[in-house]
Write a protein that holds these residues in place. Structure first.
Motif, PDB file in Angstrom:
ATOM      1  N   LYS A 194      -9.110  -1.619  10.191  1.00 57.17           N
ATOM      2  CA  LYS A 194      -8.702  -3.455  10.322  1.00 57.17           C
ATOM      3  C   LYS A 194      -7.922  -3.358   9.656  1.00 57.17           C
ATOM      4  O   LYS A 194      -6.476  -4.542  10.540  1.00 57.17           O
ATOM      5  CB  LYS A 194      -9.977  -4.475  10.843  1.00 57.17           C
ATOM      6  N   LEU A 195      -6.704  -3.507   9.035  1.00 56.16           N
ATOM      7  CA  LEU A 195      -5.777  -3.197   8.165  1.00 56.16           C
ATOM      8  C   LEU A 195      -4.969  -2.698   8.242  1.00 56.16           C
ATOM      9  O   LEU A 195      -4.116  -3.612   7.927  1.00 56.16           O
ATOM     10  CB  LEU A 195      -6.453  -2.732   6.437  1.00 56.16           C
TER      11      LEU A 195
ATOM     12  N   PRO B 146      -2.909  -7.460   9.517  1.00 60.47           N
ATOM     13  CA  PRO B 146      -2.221  -6.785   8.205  1.00 60.47           C
ATOM     14  C   PRO B 146      -2.397  -8.162   7.585  1.00 60.47           C
ATOM     15  O   PRO B 146      -2.655  -9.243   8.302  1.00 60.47           O
ATOM     16  CB  PRO B 146      -1.206  -6.497   8.312  1.00 60.47           C
ATOM     17  N   ILE B 147      -2.595  -7.683   6.448  1.00 61.56           N
ATOM     18  CA  ILE B 147      -2.520  -9.365   5.826  1.00 61.56           C
ATOM     19  C   ILE B 147      -1.505  -9.400   3.953  1.00 61.56           C
ATOM     20  O   ILE B 147      -1.208  -7.822   4.022  1.00 61.56           O
ATOM     21  CB  ILE B 147      -3.467  -9.580   4.697  1.00 61.56           C
ATOM     22  N   GLY B 148      -0.433 -10.492   4.076  1.00 66.31           N
ATOM     23  CA  GLY B 148       0.808 -10.141   3.036  1.00 66.31           C
ATOM     24  C   GLY B 148       0.705 -11.080   2.428  1.00 66.31           C
ATOM     25  O   GLY B 148       0.201 -12.341   2.588  1.00 66.31           O
TER      26      GLY B 148
ATOM     27  N   SER C 127       6.266  -3.883   9.160  1.00 66.79           N
ATOM     28  CA  SER C 127       5.065  -4.757   8.350  1.00 66.79           C
ATOM     29  C   SER C 127       6.150  -4.568   7.245  1.00 66.79           C
ATOM     30  O   SER C 127       5.836  -6.023   6.575  1.00 66.79           O
ATOM     31  CB  SER C 127       4.445  -3.109   7.662  1.00 66.79           C
ATOM     32  N   ALA C 128       6.417  -3.864   6.208  1.00 68.65           N
ATOM     33  CA  ALA C 128       6.615  -4.230   4.320  1.00 68.65           C
ATOM     34  C   ALA C 128       8.251  -5.425   4.476  1.00 68.65           C
ATOM     35  O   ALA C 128       7.566  -5.965   3.956  1.00 68.65           O
ATOM     36  CB  ALA C 128       7.501  -3.161   3.548  1.00 68.65           C
ATOM     37  N   ASP C 129       8.994  -5.171   5.105  1.00 68.56           N
ATOM     38  CA  ASP C 129       9.803  -5.824   5.586  1.00 68.56           C
ATOM     39  C   ASP C 129       9.553  -7.285   5.715  1.00 68.56           C
ATOM     40  O   ASP C 129      10.019  -8.258   5.610  1.00 68.56           O
ATOM     41  CB  ASP C 129      11.001  -5.545   6.031  1.00 68.56           C
TER      42      ASP C 129
ATOM     43  N   PHE D 170       0.013  -1.228  11.114  1.00 65.77           N
ATOM     44  CA  PHE D 170       0.406  -2.020  10.165  1.00 65.77           C
ATOM     45  C   PHE D 170       0.029  -2.359   8.155  1.00 65.77           C
ATOM     46  O   PHE D 170       0.505  -2.534   7.531  1.00 65.77           O
ATOM     47  CB  PHE D 170       0.215  -3.119  10.236  1.00 65.77           C
ATOM     48  N   ASP D 171      -0.539  -0.953   7.942  1.00 66.97           N
ATOM     49  CA  ASP D 171      -0.920  -0.354   6.870  1.00 66.97           C
ATOM     50  C   ASP D 171       0.139   0.709   6.103  1.00 66.97           C
ATOM     51  O   ASP D 171      -0.160   1.838   6.468  1.00 66.97           O
ATOM     52  CB  ASP D 171      -2.399   0.282   7.047  1.00 66.97           C
ATOM     53  N   VAL D 172       1.415   0.529   6.062  1.00 71.23           N
ATOM     54  CA  VAL D 172       2.528   0.811   5.580  1.00 71.23           C
ATOM     55  C   VAL D 172       2.011   2.056   4.730  1.00 71.23           C
ATOM     56  O   VAL D 172       3.056   2.850   4.654  1.00 71.23           O
ATOM     57  CB  VAL D 172       3.789   0.172   5.187  1.00 71.23           C
ATOM     58  N   VAL D 173       1.376   1.625   3.426  1.00 73.50           N
ATOM     59  CA  VAL D 173       1.314   2.981   3.019  1.00 73.50           C
ATOM     60  C   VAL D 173       1.104   4.401   3.445  1.00 73.50           C
ATOM     61  O   VAL D 173       1.059   5.505   2.545  1.00 73.50           O
ATOM     62  CB  VAL D 173       0.317   2.739   1.594  1.00 73.50           C
TER      63      VAL D 173
END
Length: 528
Positions: free
Chosen positions: A195-196, A200-202, A49-51, A35-38
């Motif tokens: 854990k990132l 995830p957090i957004g 993730s990003a979406d 989930f760390d999209v980068v």
């Protein structure tokens, strides 16, 4: 991706609330890599993730074909094209979960962290990304961006080393999502930065709740989302690798949306009174990447022979069943710099054998074909696709072994350049034609891993770079026509198909639209 037995996939996916109007279940075809999209470049991971979890400074509106505000409510560009000032939206909140409670709203520090992490090798987060930053590296952002600063807490200024006509569009891509600097500092202080990727957090419309690999991802609506609360309370990604099972699930209302349907499933759904088919022309290309660093594929004649050996017309009929257009290069025909008059490689086994003879391979050679186990929009039937290519190569003396590799491992190993022939696809993220060239054919993208042909040529690299340095579309088109001609002459891919993007949707679901880029937006979707 492990192919589970059908009885397992048809079992209830922990969905007791599915009968409630506030729930939406989406049958997807594969697990996200994280989930760390980068760290990743697959559409599956971006979708998960990003979406749904995150936002960017700007978004690309497919209806208007223009960039629109997101976390940045406005922006200005200096006359020389080197300075971009973004005024951030006020009142944007980060997610609150059982593992993080934010003490402040979004500000410039979060944008600075999100980009400096990718660009600055001295940043403590830079080395933590095990997969690196493939998009930032392939898009050459470290060399492009001279400086990022915050004139005030609600303003971010990017200063570029050179003008780049694609820069704004690049900021709409999933990898340009904005992270919480406060949350990442908390993780670093606790000694748990990894854990990132799992917690995830957004700032996005949905909050992450739980992930069970090869089974389910659970999300909850974010009540404090800056654009308003989503119309469904619970969003569930029901990971279902088998397209036939996805069709069964949506018919039984275990899913309300099913992604990546097979052509026959689209036909069946169109005749089902409970279902509808949403579709659009996809800004995508399916292809077989030929690893130019692996002998004998380092010889152009061999790559050309492989193109000539493959009967693409038979492949399109058998695999896409009339739902895709033949590809003749990297660009879909709806790209504004598409070179429509380039000669292709017609099926010609005799000419292929002749080229192999001239390359000193009269007796042929052995190689491997890599593919994924489960179908997708860009490869509806991976097994059949690989078998067709294998049979055609056999006819010209090439003995190819098929290797079926789980999606996450396939991407990881392909980015490392381990493959010979690789069934793959690429979706342009932002409508700009460079989004096919820089990530797939630049020298920088060989290093980042997204250049699956592993081809680095200074002439081609200059065409790509020059195309980004001018803003005039006519001038860019001329450069991109030359780039397409070189890519085809060098036979870096077997271009396969430009598919129609489609999803199966239950008729009592409203607000869902298929993106030509393969992105997913469930913010306005109303469940049953």
């Amino acid at each position: 991706m492990r192919l589970a037995a059908i009885p397992f996939l048809l079992a209830p996916l922990l969905l007791p609330g599915l009968a409630q109007a506030a729930s939406l279940a989406v049958c997807t075809e594969a697990s996200p890599e994280g989930f760390d999209v980068v760290q990743y470049n697959s559409l599956t991971t971006t979708n998960a993730s990003a979406d749904v979890l995150m936002n960017r400074l700007v978004d690309f509106d497919t209806a208007s074909g223009k960039l629109v505000p997101s976390l940045a409510q406005s922006w200005t560009v200096s006359p020389d094209g080197l300075t971009y000032d973004f005024k951030l939206r006020t009142g944007v909140k980060f997610h609150t979960t059982d593992y993080f409670t934010p003490s402040r709203e979004l500000n410039a520090d979060d944008v600075l962290f999100s980009f400096k992490r990718m660009l600055d090798p001295q940043n403590p987060w830079h080395k933590i990304a095990q997969s690196g930053f493939p998009h930032a590296q392939s898009m050459q952002l470290p060399a492009l961006i001279k400086n990022i600063e915050a004139p005030d807490p609600q303003t971010v200024r990017f200063t570029l080393n050179r003008a780049d006509s694609t820069f704004l569009a690049t900021l709409s891509m999933g990898f340009a999502s904005i992270y919480s600097a406060e949350y990442t500092a908390q993780l670093m202080k606790a000694g748990t930065p990894e854990k990132l990727n799992s917690q995830p957090i957004g700032t996005g419309p949905f909050v992450f709740r739980r992930f069970q690999k090869d089974a389910v991802v659970r999300y909850q609506a974010f009540d404090s989302y800056f654009a308003g609360k989503p119309k469904v309370e619970t969003l569930i990604y029901a990971i279902t690798p088998d397209a036939n099972v996805r069709l069964q699930k949506i018919r039984q209302n275990e899913c309300q949306i099913a992604l990546s349907p097979k052509p026959l499933d689209i036909e069946a759904a169109s005749k089902d009174s409970a279902l509808k088919v949403e579709k659009t022309e996809a800004f995508m290309t399916a292809f077989v990447a030929i690893n130019s660093q692996h002998p004998p594929f380092d010889k152009p004649q061999v790559r050309q022979a492989v193109n000539l050996a493959f009967d693409k017309a038979n492949y399109l009929k058998a695999v896409f069943e009339g739902t895709a257009e033949t590809a003749n290069g990297p660009y879909p025909p709806n790209t504004w710099s598409y070179a429509k008059d380039l000669p292709g490689y017609a099926h010609d086994p005799a000419k292929a054998r002749d080229l192999l003879n001239k390359a000193g391979l009269k007796d042929g050679f052995k190689t491997t074909i890599w593919t994924r186990p489960s179908g997708s929009l860009l490869n509806p039937n991976p097994s059949l696709s690989a078998q067709l290519l294998q049979a055609d190569l056999k006819q010209v003396g090439i003995d190819a072994e098929i290797k079926v590799i789980e999606w996450g491992e396939l991407i990881r190993r392909a980015k490392a350049g381990e493959h010979d022939l690789l069934f793959m696809g690429w979706a342009g993220d932002n409508g700009d034609p460079d989004n096919f060239l820089t990530p797939q054919f630049s020298c920088a993208a060989v290093q980042s891993g997204t250049n699956f042909a592993r081809y680095c040529d200074q002439k081609l690299d200059k065409l790509i770079t020059d195309g980004k340095s001018t803003s005039a579309q006519a001038d860019r088109s001329k450069l991109y026509h030359q780039a397409q001609a070189q890519i085809q002459q060098q036979a870096l891919w077997i271009p396969l198909a430009h598919p129609t993007a489609a999803a199966l949707v239950r008729k009592d679901v409203s607000g869902y639209q298929v993106s030509p880029f393969g992105r997913q937006d469930f913010f306005q979707v109303t469940g049953k």
